[in-house]
Motif scaffolding. Structure first.
Motif, PDB file in Angstrom:
ATOM      1  N   ALA A  70       0.829  -1.202   0.000  1.00 20.44           N
ATOM      2  CA  ALA A  70       0.000   0.000   0.000  1.00 20.44           C
ATOM      3  C   ALA A  70       0.866   1.256   0.000  1.00 20.44           C
ATOM      4  O   ALA A  70       1.914   1.307   0.641  1.00 20.44           O
ATOM      5  CB  ALA A  70      -0.908   0.005   1.219  1.00 20.44           C
ATOM      6  N   LEU A  71       0.380   2.271  -0.736  1.00 17.04           N
ATOM      7  CA  LEU A  71       1.013   3.586  -0.753  1.00 17.04           C
ATOM      8  C   LEU A  71      -0.028   4.637  -0.393  1.00 17.04           C
ATOM      9  O   LEU A  71      -1.147   4.595  -0.891  1.00 17.04           O
ATOM     10  CB  LEU A  71       1.545   3.925  -2.147  1.00 17.04           C
ATOM     11  CG  LEU A  71       2.729   3.164  -2.687  1.00 17.04           C
ATOM     12  CD1 LEU A  71       3.017   3.603  -4.127  1.00 17.04           C
ATOM     13  CD2 LEU A  71       3.949   3.370  -1.819  1.00 17.04           C
ATOM     14  N   SER A  72       0.359   5.562   0.445  1.00 18.98           N
ATOM     15  CA  SER A  72      -0.439   6.750   0.714  1.00 18.98           C
ATOM     16  C   SER A  72       0.326   7.903   0.094  1.00 18.98           C
ATOM     17  O   SER A  72       1.489   8.144   0.451  1.00 18.98           O
ATOM     18  CB  SER A  72      -0.592   6.945   2.225  1.00 18.98           C
ATOM     19  OG  SER A  72      -1.196   8.192   2.497  1.00 18.98           O
ATOM     20  N   LEU A  73      -0.281   8.604  -0.863  1.00 21.80           N
ATOM     21  CA  LEU A  73       0.435   9.616  -1.625  1.00 21.80           C
ATOM     22  C   LEU A  73      -0.125  11.012  -1.421  1.00 21.80           C
ATOM     23  O   LEU A  73      -1.347  11.195  -1.415  1.00 21.80           O
ATOM     24  CB  LEU A  73       0.369   9.293  -3.124  1.00 21.80           C
ATOM     25  CG  LEU A  73       0.933   7.954  -3.573  1.00 21.80           C
ATOM     26  CD1 LEU A  73       0.681   7.753  -5.059  1.00 21.80           C
ATOM     27  CD2 LEU A  73       2.414   7.862  -3.257  1.00 21.80           C
ATOM     28  N   GLN A  74       0.765  11.976  -1.264  1.00 17.88           N
ATOM     29  CA  GLN A  74       0.444  13.396  -1.320  1.00 17.88           C
ATOM     30  C   GLN A  74       1.377  13.981  -2.368  1.00 17.88           C
ATOM     31  O   GLN A  74       2.593  13.989  -2.183  1.00 17.88           O
ATOM     32  CB  GLN A  74       0.661  14.076   0.022  1.00 17.88           C
ATOM     33  CG  GLN A  74      -0.331  13.668   1.074  1.00 17.88           C
ATOM     34  CD  GLN A  74      -0.118  14.425   2.379  1.00 17.88           C
ATOM     35  OE1 GLN A  74       0.782  15.242   2.503  1.00 17.88           O
ATOM     36  NE2 GLN A  74      -0.955  14.141   3.342  1.00 17.88           N
ATOM     37  N   THR A  75       0.805  14.426  -3.478  1.00 19.43           N
ATOM     38  CA  THR A  75       1.596  14.911  -4.607  1.00 19.43           C
ATOM     39  C   THR A  75       1.205  16.348  -4.910  1.00 19.43           C
ATOM     40  O   THR A  75       0.033  16.634  -5.157  1.00 19.43           O
ATOM     41  CB  THR A  75       1.357  14.014  -5.835  1.00 19.43           C
ATOM     42  OG1 THR A  75      -0.048  13.925  -6.089  1.00 19.43           O
ATOM     43  CG2 THR A  75       1.913  12.610  -5.613  1.00 19.43           C
ATOM     44  N   LYS A  76       2.203  17.239  -4.900  1.00 23.11           N
ATOM     45  CA  LYS A  76       1.935  18.659  -5.129  1.00 23.11           C
ATOM     46  C   LYS A  76       2.987  19.256  -6.054  1.00 23.11           C
ATOM     47  O   LYS A  76       4.100  18.744  -6.143  1.00 23.11           O
ATOM     48  CB  LYS A  76       1.974  19.423  -3.801  1.00 23.11           C
ATOM     49  CG  LYS A  76       0.900  19.012  -2.823  1.00 23.11           C
ATOM     50  CD  LYS A  76       0.987  19.837  -1.553  1.00 23.11           C
ATOM     51  CE  LYS A  76      -0.097  19.409  -0.582  1.00 23.11           C
ATOM     52  NZ  LYS A  76      -0.077  20.222   0.627  1.00 23.11           N
ATOM     53  N   THR A  77       2.596  20.346  -6.694  1.00 20.60           N
ATOM     54  CA  THR A  77       3.559  21.179  -7.409  1.00 20.60           C
ATOM     55  C   THR A  77       4.166  22.144  -6.403  1.00 20.60           C
ATOM     56  O   THR A  77       3.639  22.307  -5.291  1.00 20.60           O
ATOM     57  CB  THR A  77       2.894  21.965  -8.549  1.00 20.60           C
ATOM     58  OG1 THR A  77       1.970  22.902  -7.972  1.00 20.60           O
ATOM     59  CG2 THR A  77       2.171  21.054  -9.529  1.00 20.60           C
ATOM     60  N   ALA A  78       5.234  22.815  -6.788  1.00 18.07           N
ATOM     61  CA  ALA A  78       5.863  23.795  -5.899  1.00 18.07           C
ATOM     62  C   ALA A  78       4.871  24.921  -5.560  1.00 18.07           C
ATOM     63  O   ALA A  78       4.804  25.350  -4.392  1.00 18.07           O
ATOM     64  CB  ALA A  78       7.121  24.367  -6.541  1.00 18.07           C
ATOM     65  N   ASP A  79       4.097  25.369  -6.528  1.00 24.51           N
ATOM     66  CA  ASP A  79       3.112  26.430  -6.269  1.00 24.51           C
ATOM     67  C   ASP A  79       2.081  25.983  -5.245  1.00 24.51           C
ATOM     68  O   ASP A  79       1.707  26.743  -4.357  1.00 24.51           O
ATOM     69  CB  ASP A  79       2.405  26.841  -7.568  1.00 24.51           C
ATOM     70  CG  ASP A  79       3.295  27.638  -8.504  1.00 24.51           C
ATOM     71  OD1 ASP A  79       4.328  28.194  -8.047  1.00 24.51           O
ATOM     72  OD2 ASP A  79       2.962  27.705  -9.704  1.00 24.51           O
ATOM     73  N   GLU A  80       1.603  24.764  -5.372  1.00 32.05           N
ATOM     74  CA  GLU A  80       0.624  24.222  -4.413  1.00 32.05           C
ATOM     75  C   GLU A  80       1.215  24.104  -3.019  1.00 32.05           C
ATOM     76  O   GLU A  80       0.568  24.422  -2.026  1.00 32.05           O
ATOM     77  CB  GLU A  80       0.102  22.874  -4.884  1.00 32.05           C
ATOM     78  CG  GLU A  80      -0.735  22.953  -6.140  1.00 32.05           C
ATOM     79  CD  GLU A  80      -0.984  21.598  -6.787  1.00 32.05           C
ATOM     80  OE1 GLU A  80      -1.905  21.514  -7.608  1.00 32.05           O
ATOM     81  OE2 GLU A  80      -0.243  20.636  -6.487  1.00 32.05           O
ATOM     82  N   ALA A  81       2.453  23.662  -2.937  1.00 29.37           N
ATOM     83  CA  ALA A  81       3.109  23.503  -1.645  1.00 29.37           C
ATOM     84  C   ALA A  81       3.343  24.858  -0.984  1.00 29.37           C
ATOM     85  O   ALA A  81       3.217  24.982   0.249  1.00 29.37           O
ATOM     86  CB  ALA A  81       4.444  22.771  -1.823  1.00 29.37           C
ATOM     87  N   ASN A  82       3.657  25.881  -1.764  1.00 31.15           N
ATOM     88  CA  ASN A  82       3.903  27.222  -1.208  1.00 31.15           C
ATOM     89  C   ASN A  82       2.631  27.886  -0.708  1.00 31.15           C
ATOM     90  O   ASN A  82       2.697  28.748   0.160  1.00 31.15           O
ATOM     91  CB  ASN A  82       4.586  28.114  -2.252  1.00 31.15           C
ATOM     92  CG  ASN A  82       6.004  27.683  -2.516  1.00 31.15           C
ATOM     93  OD1 ASN A  82       6.669  27.102  -1.658  1.00 31.15           O
ATOM     94  ND2 ASN A  82       6.489  27.947  -3.719  1.00 31.15           N
ATOM     95  N   LYS A  83       1.473  27.493  -1.252  1.00 30.11           N
ATOM     96  CA  LYS A  83       0.192  28.056  -0.806  1.00 30.11           C
ATOM     97  C   LYS A  83      -0.254  27.471   0.521  1.00 30.11           C
ATOM     98  O   LYS A  83      -1.048  28.050   1.229  1.00 30.11           O
ATOM     99  CB  LYS A  83      -0.890  27.808  -1.856  1.00 30.11           C
ATOM    100  CG  LYS A  83      -0.712  28.623  -3.110  1.00 30.11           C
ATOM    101  CD  LYS A  83      -1.805  28.319  -4.114  1.00 30.11           C
ATOM    102  CE  LYS A  83      -1.549  29.038  -5.407  1.00 30.11           C
ATOM    103  NZ  LYS A  83      -2.534  28.683  -6.441  1.00 30.11           N
ATOM    104  N   ALA A  84       0.235  26.279   0.845  1.00 34.02           N
ATOM    105  CA  ALA A  84      -0.203  25.590   2.062  1.00 34.02           C
ATOM    106  C   ALA A  84       0.395  26.196   3.317  1.00 34.02           C
ATOM    107  O   ALA A  84       1.301  26.884   3.391  1.00 34.02           O
ATOM    108  CB  ALA A  84       0.187  24.125   1.991  1.00 34.02           C
TER     109      ALA A  84
END
Length: 108
Positions: free
Chosen positions: A94-108
């Motif tokens: 099993a894999l649990s994934l959180q995948t983001k672009t740099a822009d998405e990560a900077n908004k968080a």
């Protein structure tokens, strides 16, 4: 993590996951957590004698390779990169994934 949840050195499967994701998706951030110890009591793991200790992972990754892609497309990229680990007998279950672009990560 070991069977009691304490940190230990990465095993061969985790090392392979890190290498493949780094080479193929060039992440700016990559966190891989081995969650296998939390699942050692599951039936499938017991049938494998407790499993290899490398069956369940959480992956958080930031990569420009995800730009313009849906979550499903991003996850398919990761699954394709890790096909060998996922299809191996006694491999990743099993894999649990959180995948983001740099822009998405900077908004968080």
């Amino acid at each position: 993590m070991s069977t009691d949840g304490t940190a230990q050195a990465p095993g061969p499967i985790e090392t392979s996951i890190r290498q493949k994701l780094t080479e193929l998706l060039n992440p700016t951030e990559l966190t891989i957590t081995n969650d296998s110890w939390q699942h050692r009591h599951h039936r499938a793991m017991k049938e494998q004698g407790g499993g290899s200790g490398e069956t369940h992972f959480s992956i958080q990754m930031v990569s420009d390779a995800f730009k313009g892609k849906t979550t499903m497309q991003r996850h398919r990229l990761v699954y394709a990169a890790l096909a060998e680990e996922l299809n191996r007998d006694g491999g990743v279950h099993a894999l649990s994934l959180q995948t983001k672009t740099a822009d998405e990560a900077n908004k968080a």
